[in-house]
Design a protein around this motif. Structure first.
Motif, short mmCIF file in Angstrom:
data_model
loop_
_atom_site.label_atom_id
_atom_site.label_comp_id
_atom_site.label_asym_id
_atom_site.label_seq_id
_atom_site.Cartn_x
_atom_site.Cartn_y
_atom_site.Cartn_z
N ARG A 302 0.77 -1.18 0.13
CA ARG A 302 0.07 -0.08 -0.09
C ARG A 302 0.95 1.25 0.17
O ARG A 302 0.33 2.37 -0.69
CB ARG A 302 -0.91 -0.12 1.20
CG ARG A 302 -1.90 0.85 1.27
CD ARG A 302 -2.99 0.70 2.63
NE ARG A 302 -4.19 1.73 2.53
CZ ARG A 302 -5.19 1.59 2.26
NH1 ARG A 302 -5.57 0.31 1.58
NH2 ARG A 302 -6.20 2.44 2.23
N HIS A 341 -7.60 -2.00 -2.94
CA HIS A 341 -7.45 -0.86 -2.47
C HIS A 341 -8.61 0.32 -2.74
O HIS A 341 -8.27 1.56 -2.99
CB HIS A 341 -6.03 0.04 -2.75
CG HIS A 341 -4.76 -1.20 -2.37
ND1 HIS A 341 -4.50 -1.43 -1.12
CD2 HIS A 341 -4.22 -2.11 -3.06
CE1 HIS A 341 -3.61 -2.29 -1.00
NE2 HIS A 341 -3.30 -2.61 -2.34
N ASP A 343 -10.70 1.70 -1.27
CA ASP A 343 -11.06 2.73 -0.27
C ASP A 343 -10.24 4.01 -0.32
O ASP A 343 -10.48 5.05 0.13
CB ASP A 343 -10.89 2.17 1.13
CG ASP A 343 -9.47 1.52 1.37
OD1 ASP A 343 -9.03 0.89 0.54
OD2 ASP A 343 -8.85 1.92 2.34
N ARG A 345 -9.01 7.14 -2.75
CA ARG A 345 -9.72 7.99 -3.61
C ARG A 345 -8.82 7.78 -4.96
O ARG A 345 -9.41 7.78 -6.19
CB ARG A 345 -9.68 9.31 -3.28
CG ARG A 345 -10.21 10.27 -4.33
CD ARG A 345 -10.46 11.55 -3.74
NE ARG A 345 -11.11 12.53 -4.92
CZ ARG A 345 -11.33 13.89 -4.75
NH1 ARG A 345 -10.90 14.41 -3.46
NH2 ARG A 345 -11.55 14.84 -5.54
N ARG A 348 -9.52 4.69 -6.95
CA ARG A 348 -10.77 4.88 -7.63
C ARG A 348 -11.03 5.77 -8.97
O ARG A 348 -11.41 5.31 -9.99
CB ARG A 348 -12.11 5.40 -6.60
CG ARG A 348 -12.18 4.29 -5.77
CD ARG A 348 -13.63 4.55 -4.71
NE ARG A 348 -13.47 6.17 -4.45
CZ ARG A 348 -13.21 6.44 -3.02
NH1 ARG A 348 -12.44 5.46 -2.22
NH2 ARG A 348 -13.14 7.83 -2.82
#
Length: 385
Positions: A302, A341, A343, A345, A348
């Motif tokens: 991450r 992942h 969550d 922004r 996404r």
């Protein structure tokens, strides 16, 4: 049997009246000169004339072959930044003209020259088919190009056909088949540009199979071969029969090391490749190397997500409006890995950006593929641009 993706023509003689509008003279030698002259028109682009090449002492067939070589060279120079469908259409048209020329009487040397030009066009068409997401057509066309090289006894053509086939298998997730094809291609070239390109494919395939030592040895050989290629043979990255740009080694090294889970080492090679690629008009190469780095980094966890999103966004921006299979496949892999992942922004937004790019590309590719198939269906008509 005609391979998938190759234009299929009736083998009957084409009436010359329908091409030139006048009857040929009765003398047999003059008849063939006349037939060759009609093909020159097919092989010339709009606005070209036969005096572009020195035609003193040349037959009409030799003039046609010279112009075909000129147009092939132009396609090779421009293929990386030209829409793959355009490359495919031009390759089909030129091959069609050469098929017509082959029906006449040719000297042995001219017949061999024709087959080599036709084979090179077919290999370039195979590369375009791969980029358009037509792997079956790419395989068949590469096999036809290899057969042309075999007939002509041309090692670089045979090696190049195997190299394009290896690329298609590599991006299709079949590294063992890619390795076999690359090694078969190496049988036909003892050195030079095509051998360097095949060694790069061998290195990537070995890396995908997890062979660290084998991939490292192959990359060392590729760097050595690249050092021996004179500047005048560098050419542009991508398919080539007598050119190879050294940047392709560092590009492929980046991919290989990413596949081996060595992102830091991959970045060292990318630092060599990316500035050089960015100075060229090579959107596919520029996008794929960034997506490869992004994939290697995201597998580290991450903490690298910011860099992953930045690299991927840059890659998609570079290739906006020009979706090719290699970049799209890499983007799909990235979407699958980053889904956990969701969550975040930036992740996404990247996913939405990639999907929009792919949708736009799919619409364009569908339209382009229809255009290519329309040209494949051409029969006895003038196929000059």
């Amino acid at each position: 049997m005609t391979p998938v993706g190759q234009p299929q023509y009736d083998r009957r003689d084409i009436p010359l009246m329908s091409i030139a509008g006048t009857s040929p003279p009765p003398d047999r030698r003059q008849f063939h000169l006349y037939a060759g002259a009609t093909v020159v028109g097919v092989l010339l682009t709009d606005g070209q004339s036969a005096d572009v090449v020195d035609v003193r002492g040349a037959t009409a067939s030799q003039v046609a072959l010279a112009h075909a070589e000129e147009r092939l060279a132009a396609l090779l120079r421009a293929h990386e930044y030209t829409a793959p469908a355009h490359v495919a259409v031009q390759a089909v048209r030129l091959r069609y003209g050469l098929d017509r020329l082959a029906r006449g009487s040719l000297h042995a040397l001219d017949a061999r020259r024709l087959r080599i030009i036709a084979g090179r066009l077919t290999v370039l068409h195979a590369d375009a088919a791969f980029k358009l997401g037509e792997p079956d057509a790419a395989r068949a066309l590469a096999a036809q190009g290899y057969a042309d090289g075999q007939w002509a006894g041309d090692g670089p053509l045979q090696g190049s056909a195997r190299e394009i086939a290896a690329v298609a298998e590599f991006y299709g997730g079949r590294p063992a088949e890619a390795l076999q094809l690359a090694r078969d291609g190496l049988r036909h070239v003892s050195g030079g540009p095509v051998r360097a390109r095949l060694i790069c494919q061998e290195a990537r395939a070995l890396a995908a199979l997890g062979d660290v030592r084998g991939a490292a040895r192959a990359l060392d050989v590729a760097y050595d071969l690249a050092d021996m290629i004179p500047v005048e043979q560098w050419g542009s990255p991508g398919p080539g029969f007598d050119t190879f740009h050294p940047v392709e080694v560092s590009y492929n090294a980046t991919t290989a090391l990413c596949l081996l889970g060595r992102p830091r080492a991959a970045e060292e090679h990318a630092q060599i490749a990316m500035p050089r690629l960015d100075a060229m008009n090579t959107p596919g190469f520029r996008s794929v190397i960034r997506l490869d780095l992004a994939l290697a980094l995201v597998r580290q966890g991450r903490l690298e997500l910011d860099r992953v999103c930045a690299l991927a966004t840059e890659a998609i921006t570079i290739s906006w409006g020009r979706t090719v299979a290699s970049a799209s496949n890499r983007a799909d892999e990235l979407l699958a890995i980053t889904r956990t992942h969701g969550d975040v922004r930036d992740v996404r937004e990247l996913a939405a950006f990639i999907r929009e790019w792919q949708r736009e590309g799919e619409r364009g590719i569908a339209r382009d593929v229809r255009d290519v198939r329309d040209v494949r269906d051409v029969r006895d008509v003038d196929v000059g641009p």
